[in-house]
Motif scaffolding. Structure first.
Motif, PDB file in Angstrom:
ATOM      1  N   ALA A  41       6.006  -8.136 -20.731  1.00 32.86           N
ATOM      2  CA  ALA A  41       5.016  -7.366 -19.970  1.00 32.86           C
ATOM      3  C   ALA A  41       4.247  -8.276 -19.020  1.00 32.86           C
ATOM      4  N   ALA A  42       3.876  -9.464 -19.498  1.00 30.20           N
ATOM      5  CA  ALA A  42       3.165 -10.419 -18.634  1.00 30.20           C
ATOM      6  C   ALA A  42       4.060 -10.909 -17.495  1.00 30.20           C
ATOM      7  N   LEU A  43       5.340 -11.102 -17.778  1.00 29.90           N
ATOM      8  CA  LEU A  43       6.256 -11.603 -16.749  1.00 29.90           C
ATOM      9  C   LEU A  43       6.494 -10.565 -15.649  1.00 29.90           C
ATOM     10  N   LEU A  44       6.641  -9.311 -16.029  1.00 31.17           N
ATOM     11  CA  LEU A  44       6.910  -8.283 -15.024  1.00 31.17           C
ATOM     12  C   LEU A  44       5.671  -7.917 -14.222  1.00 31.17           C
ATOM     13  N   SER A  45       4.491  -8.098 -14.805  1.00 33.96           N
ATOM     14  CA  SER A  45       3.265  -7.737 -14.098  1.00 33.96           C
ATOM     15  C   SER A  45       2.693  -8.876 -13.274  1.00 33.96           C
ATOM     16  N   ALA A  46       3.247 -10.075 -13.422  1.00 31.22           N
ATOM     17  CA  ALA A  46       2.742 -11.208 -12.641  1.00 31.22           C
ATOM     18  C   ALA A  46       3.863 -11.903 -11.871  1.00 31.22           C
ATOM     19  N   PRO A  47       4.707 -12.753 -12.493  1.00 26.40           N
ATOM     20  CA  PRO A  47       5.748 -13.434 -11.709  1.00 26.40           C
ATOM     21  C   PRO A  47       6.661 -12.482 -10.944  1.00 26.40           C
ATOM     22  N   MET A  48       7.024 -11.351 -11.550  1.00 28.64           N
ATOM     23  CA  MET A  48       7.917 -10.431 -10.826  1.00 28.64           C
ATOM     24  C   MET A  48       7.233  -9.838  -9.608  1.00 28.64           C
ATOM     25  N   ILE A  49       5.954  -9.479  -9.728  1.00 29.30           N
ATOM     26  CA  ILE A  49       5.249  -8.914  -8.579  1.00 29.30           C
ATOM     27  C   ILE A  49       5.060  -9.972  -7.502  1.00 29.30           C
ATOM     28  N   ASN A 101      10.605   3.641  -7.188  1.00 30.29           N
ATOM     29  CA  ASN A 101      10.660   3.931  -5.755  1.00 30.29           C
ATOM     30  C   ASN A 101      11.558   2.972  -4.985  1.00 30.29           C
ATOM     31  N   GLN A 102      12.334   2.198  -5.731  1.00 27.09           N
ATOM     32  CA  GLN A 102      13.395   1.361  -5.158  1.00 27.09           C
ATOM     33  C   GLN A 102      12.892   0.300  -4.187  1.00 27.09           C
ATOM     34  N   TRP A 103      11.761  -0.316  -4.549  1.00 21.32           N
ATOM     35  CA  TRP A 103      11.302  -1.484  -3.798  1.00 21.32           C
ATOM     36  C   TRP A 103      11.958  -2.751  -4.347  1.00 21.32           C
ATOM     37  N   LEU A 104      12.642  -2.622  -5.467  1.00 22.75           N
ATOM     38  CA  LEU A 104      13.444  -3.698  -6.042  1.00 22.75           C
ATOM     39  C   LEU A 104      14.496  -3.044  -6.929  1.00 22.75           C
ATOM     40  N   TRP A 105      15.437  -3.837  -7.414  1.00 20.96           N
ATOM     41  CA  TRP A 105      16.518  -3.315  -8.251  1.00 20.96           C
ATOM     42  C   TRP A 105      16.417  -3.936  -9.626  1.00 20.96           C
ATOM     43  N   LEU A 106      16.211  -3.097 -10.641  1.00 15.08           N
ATOM     44  CA  LEU A 106      16.038  -3.557 -12.019  1.00 15.08           C
ATOM     45  C   LEU A 106      17.386  -3.570 -12.735  1.00 15.08           C
ATOM     46  N   CYS A 107      17.748  -4.727 -13.273  1.00 15.67           N
ATOM     47  CA  CYS A 107      19.025  -4.891 -13.968  1.00 15.67           C
ATOM     48  C   CYS A 107      18.790  -5.653 -15.266  1.00 15.67           C
ATOM     49  N   ARG A 108      19.769  -5.570 -16.157  1.00 16.75           N
ATOM     50  CA  ARG A 108      19.678  -6.331 -17.393  1.00 16.75           C
ATOM     51  C   ARG A 108      20.999  -7.013 -17.691  1.00 16.75           C
ATOM     52  N   LEU A 109      20.878  -8.191 -18.302  1.00 20.80           N
ATOM     53  CA  LEU A 109      22.053  -8.935 -18.740  1.00 20.80           C
ATOM     54  C   LEU A 109      22.521  -8.399 -20.088  1.00 20.80           C
ATOM     55  N   GLY A 129       0.794  -1.218   0.000  1.00 22.42           N
ATOM     56  CA  GLY A 129       0.000   0.000   0.000  1.00 22.42           C
ATOM     57  C   GLY A 129       0.827   1.268   0.000  1.00 22.42           C
ATOM     58  N   LEU A 130       2.130   1.128   0.218  1.00 15.17           N
ATOM     59  CA  LEU A 130       3.031   2.284   0.247  1.00 15.17           C
ATOM     60  C   LEU A 130       3.965   2.293  -0.961  1.00 15.17           C
ATOM     61  N   ARG A 131       3.639   1.502  -1.970  1.00 12.67           N
ATOM     62  CA  ARG A 131       4.547   1.352  -3.113  1.00 12.67           C
ATOM     63  C   ARG A 131       4.740   2.645  -3.885  1.00 12.67           C
ATOM     64  N   ASN A 132       3.815   3.586  -3.777  1.00 13.06           N
ATOM     65  CA  ASN A 132       3.968   4.859  -4.482  1.00 13.06           C
ATOM     66  C   ASN A 132       4.828   5.846  -3.699  1.00 13.06           C
ATOM     67  N   HIS A 133       5.316   5.445  -2.535  1.00 19.98           N
ATOM     68  CA  HIS A 133       6.312   6.220  -1.789  1.00 19.98           C
ATOM     69  C   HIS A 133       7.690   5.633  -2.071  1.00 19.98           C
ATOM     70  N   LYS A 134       8.717   6.446  -2.032  1.00 24.93           N
ATOM     71  CA  LYS A 134      10.079   5.925  -2.024  1.00 24.93           C
ATOM     72  C   LYS A 134      10.237   5.003  -0.815  1.00 24.93           C
ATOM     73  N   ALA A 135      11.024   3.956  -0.965  1.00 25.72           N
ATOM     74  CA  ALA A 135      11.190   3.007   0.135  1.00 25.72           C
ATOM     75  C   ALA A 135      11.674   3.713   1.399  1.00 25.72           C
ATOM     76  N   ALA A 136      12.653   4.611   1.251  1.00 31.48           N
ATOM     77  CA  ALA A 136      13.161   5.336   2.421  1.00 31.48           C
ATOM     78  C   ALA A 136      12.095   6.259   3.000  1.00 31.48           C
ATOM     79  N   PRO A 163       1.648   0.780 -14.099  1.00 30.81           N
ATOM     80  CA  PRO A 163       1.897   1.684 -12.961  1.00 30.81           C
ATOM     81  C   PRO A 163       2.481   0.991 -11.741  1.00 30.81           C
ATOM     82  N   ASP A 164       2.025  -0.230 -11.448  1.00 27.30           N
ATOM     83  CA  ASP A 164       2.540  -0.925 -10.272  1.00 27.30           C
ATOM     84  C   ASP A 164       4.004  -1.312 -10.460  1.00 27.30           C
ATOM     85  N   VAL A 165       4.336  -1.808 -11.648  1.00 29.71           N
ATOM     86  CA  VAL A 165       5.731  -2.157 -11.934  1.00 29.71           C
ATOM     87  C   VAL A 165       6.597  -0.904 -11.877  1.00 29.71           C
TER      88      VAL A 165
END
Length: 814
Positions: free
Chosen positions: A689-697, A790-798, A45-52, A782-784
């Protein structure tokens, strides 16, 4: 109520406070019943705030930090878990210099103690209990009320009317509670409740107006009140959430909030002028929450701790020598393809299976296999949903004995058995039952108690007990059998989702996973999160049946997915307690596949042996040979005294979306979710898009629940499971003589009595895809986007050169 009140509720100001209360409830994350238990990000419920910033908010409103104590980071620094390089990286990211020696001196200062919460009038009024405050008694009273209201299974003497709302039930309880004045220390409060409006909206409006709460202060204050009773707040939010998934309306969380505000009004009515002024000033201060700068430097250490894990992950992924050299090239046809759930426990099993069976190709996919089903068993049992909590079921699976007459006969027998059991329960727990009856019925369980105490039932594997060779898959609404087009859509969906559209092996096995434990209310938390806290064997069997359907194959070929005639699928289930794999429906396999099946079974057995050996240290089972170790883990499935049957998803830290070739042969330590993804087969980004909006969440929910169960023990940890009592049959647990639900994970699931078994790090998401494709997908959800920005996770790429981290709109090499 009367007409004038109804008219007044349409006033703009009234609408505003109702909007504020609705927003406040959305700041609370939901929880699920114990038998459908799934991991939930308590900060959702606080995902729209920065984690800190969310941390600063929780410090201010809850008095508890999202982070570990300074001693934790000091120990990590001194022990080398946080290196000088990690700290330099973290300081540079934060933009506050790069001198680790000067910065590290702050770790050795005295830790600041959080201020005691004092913003409620119930924190200020004196209590009848020495050293306490009315708020303690109020939370206790509300907790007991919720326990009675939501108990639909255990309570035998319920006085609740089925038509009553939570607010109405609570008001009836306080009006009839003769000890209320004494327990709260507020003289005359029970009499006062008898004079207040019975209508919830009217009573809430009066409370808001009397307390003088504008929209901003109301939202902060109301959120703070819900955080005083986080367990029941989360449960009520879960009731609303699940109703919303079904398209129904529910406002139970708002009812709970109304109860808290009315209690505040009651305290205000019995406070002195000075106490009212103090409370008003503190409420205003609560609405002026700080920016979080005071804890920013601790977040630097948290980030350095996470960088330390990422550094080790990059090293493993970049190690060319660790790549498996014995497996076939991706262009060659594999002997067997085994699809596993992305669960971190599968990483260990997959790695060892590939080691002992080089001809196998393992694939990672969500454990419900893209089948959003609800399972209806024979008898009077509640249907069980077998899909992630973020989704709604679209199909039903009906158990069948093969004919309508057989099904009807079995249902009648099971119904009669349950009626007999219910009669015994009513006689045993009824108000007129005698001690003799209670003692006599209790003796019926004597042999089971003896058997369980001596662990004579040891040896269960935890395989999903279907009770039938097949079930009828029908539409959720109407109950009609599936059209062929629907079957094709399902199979095409899960094959494309796992990047398996060509080069099919002769033998394909869909491998779900599950668990088996005794005397464990949190058993579902160890099962498959993708299957809604259920074992995944049922979903695997359905996937195999659909894959083998000849008509489905013909239609798939027209869509460009051509399955060879010699490719056949079977189903399996991996018990994560014992690391045994049970195969299903093998009798339908052609004889020509018997050698491959036998080799697969041997591979599963050898991989299970190696997996158990790798897990032995964490389970404190070193020193046993393979046979003894196997027996030790099997005994945990039926030992009702075992508080740590397995470690579940403890220490999860990352999720990788890439072809298995990028990670095969690399020891990821059972810390990584692995989902297959081939960027070459996803030019428009729909699959990503399906992977980031379901398994990632889902992975984020798991990751943050483990995180919070370690860092915020009081609010979001379930406490000591030895002190648990189950509420309402499957609602949740309370600890000791407490009355608030304990949500999250028990202490024994994250701590071994000496050390933490879970490192609290935010999820690292590593994707093998072009940068512009990833960014486009992030922006469209929007959720992703909130989780990433807001740094609730760290997005990286290979990349071909290594890895890149996404930060502030740019990709930076690491």
């Amino acid at each position: 109520m009367n007409a004038p009140v109804q008219c007044s509720l349409a006033d703009d100001a009234i609408d505003q406070w109702r909007v504020s209360l609705s927003k406040t409830c959305e700041m609370i994350a939901p929880v699920w019943p114990l038998d459908q238990w799934i991991a939930v990000n308590p900060f959702w419920g606080l995902r729209n705030h920065k984690a800190a910033g969310a941390d600063a908010l929780l410090r201010h409103r809850r008095g508890e930090s999202m982070l570990m104590p300074l001693a934790f980071y000091r120990e990590a620094w001194e022990g080398g878990r946080i290196s000088r390089e990690d700290l330099v990286f973290s300081l540079e990211e934060a933009g506050i210099g790069n001198d680790p020696e000067i910065f590290s001196e702050r770790l050795y200062r005295a830790e600041r103690v959080e201020n005691e919460l004092q913003y409620s009038i119930l924190d200020i009024l004196p209590s009848a209990v020495e050293g306490g405050r009315p708020m303690v008694a109020v939370v206790d009273q509300i907790g007991r009320t919720c326990g009675a209201f939501f108990d639909s299974r255990q309570s035998r003497w319920s006085t609740r009317s089925e038509q009553q709302s939570l607010f109405e039930f609570w008001l009836e309880m306080v009006k009839g509670d003769v000890s209320l004045d004494y327990r709260t220390g507020i003289r005359g409060v029970r009499r006062w409740f008898r004079t207040m409006p019975a209508d919830r909206l009217e009573a809430t409006r009066e409370a808001v107006n009397t307390l003088g709460l504008d929209a901003d202060v109301l939202e902060a204050f109301a959120h703070g009140l819900l955080l005083r009773i986080p367990g029941w707040a989360a449960w009520c939010r879960g009731v609303d959430w699940r109703a919303g998934l079904k398209g129904e309306k529910s406002g139970v969380c708002e009812e709970l909030l109304s109860i808290l505000l009315v209690w505040e009004w009651a305290g205000f009515a019995h406070a002195s002028a000075e106490q009212k002024n103090i409370a008003a000033k503190r409420r205003i201060a609560l609405g002026q929450n700080g920016s979080g700068a005071s804890s920013e430097w601790i977040w630097v250490w948290q980030r350095a701790f996470e960088i330390g894990y990422q550094r080790s992950l990059w090293q493993v992924l970049g190690d060319k020598e660790s790549a498996h050299s014995g497996h076939k090239a991706s262009s060659e046809r594999p002997e067997v393809q085994a699809v596993f759930c992305i669960d971190v426990r599968s990483e260990i099993m997959r790695r060892h299976l590939e080691e002992v069976h080089p001809g196998i190709q393992t694939i990672g996919f969500a454990g419900f296999f893209g089948l959003p089903i609800v399972h209806h068993k024979h008898g009077p049992y509640r249907p069980m949903e077998k899909l992630p909590g973020l989704l709604t079921p679209a199909f039903r699976v009906l158990d069948t004995q093969g004919s309508n007459d057989s099904d009807a006969a079995l249902n009648r027998a099971l119904d009669q058995r349950e009626m007999t059991r219910e009669s015994v329960r009513r006689a045993k727990y009824g108000s007129l039952s005698t001690f003799t009856l209670v003692e006599t019925t209790g003796l019926a369980w004597a042999w089971k108690m003896i058997k369980d105490s001596l662990n004579l039932s040891a040896g269960k594997t935890g395989a999903d007990d279907q009770g039938t060779a097949s079930g009828r898959l029908v539409y959720l609404h109407g109950g009609d059998p599936l059209f062929e087009t629907t079957k094709v859509e399902l199979v095409a969906g899960f094959l494309r989702g796992m990047a398996l559209t060509d080069n099919f092996a002769p033998l394909l096995v869909f491998t779900g996973h599950g668990t088996q434990t005794e005397n464990n209310p949190h058993n579902a938390g160890l099962a498959c999160g993708a299957c809604g806290g259920q074992n995944g064997g049922m979903n695997a069997r359905l996937a195999a049946q659909l894959f083998n359907d000849p008509q489905v194959r013909v239609a798939l070929a027209e869509e460009g997915i051509s399955i060879p005639g010699d490719s056949w699928a079977v189903a399996a289930e991996h018990c994560t307690v014992t690391d045994e794999v049970t195969l299903f429906d093998c009798e339908n396999l052609p004889e020509s596949h018997a050698p491959a099946l036998a080799e697969l079974e041997q591979g599963f057995a050898e991989a299970g042996k190696l997996t158990r050996r790798e897990r032995a240290t964490a389970l404190k089972l070193n020193g046993f040979d393979d046979g003894q170790l196997h027996q030790q883990v099997r005994s945990r499935t039926s030992d009702w005294t075992e508080v740590r049957p397995e470690w579940g998803l403890a220490n999860n830290a990352a999720i990788i979306f890439a072809k298995r070739e990028r990670t095969r042969g690399k020891n990821l330590g059972g810390r990584v979710f692995l989902h297959d993804y081939d960027p070459a087969k996803d030019g428009n980004g729909e699959i990503l898009a399906a992977l980031l909006s379901a398994p990632m969440i889902v992975a984020n929910w798991i990751n943050m629940q483990y995180f919070a169960s370690v860092t915020m023990l009081e609010a979001y940890g379930a406490g000591n499971k030895l002190l648990h009592s189950v509420v309402g049959g499957n609602v949740g647990v309370i600890e000791g003589n407490g009355t608030d639900l304990r949500i999250g994970l028990p202490l024994q699931s994250v701590h071994d009595g000496t050390y933490w078994r879970h490192e609290p790090v935010r999820l690292t998401v590593l994707i093998d895809a072009p940068a512009d494709r990833i960014e486009a997908v992030v922006r469209q959800n929007p959720d992703v986007e909130a989780l990433v920005e807001n740094q609730w996770l760290w997005l990286c790429r290979l990349t071909e050169e290594g890895t890149e981290l996404y930060s502030n709109g740019a990709w930076n090499a690491r």
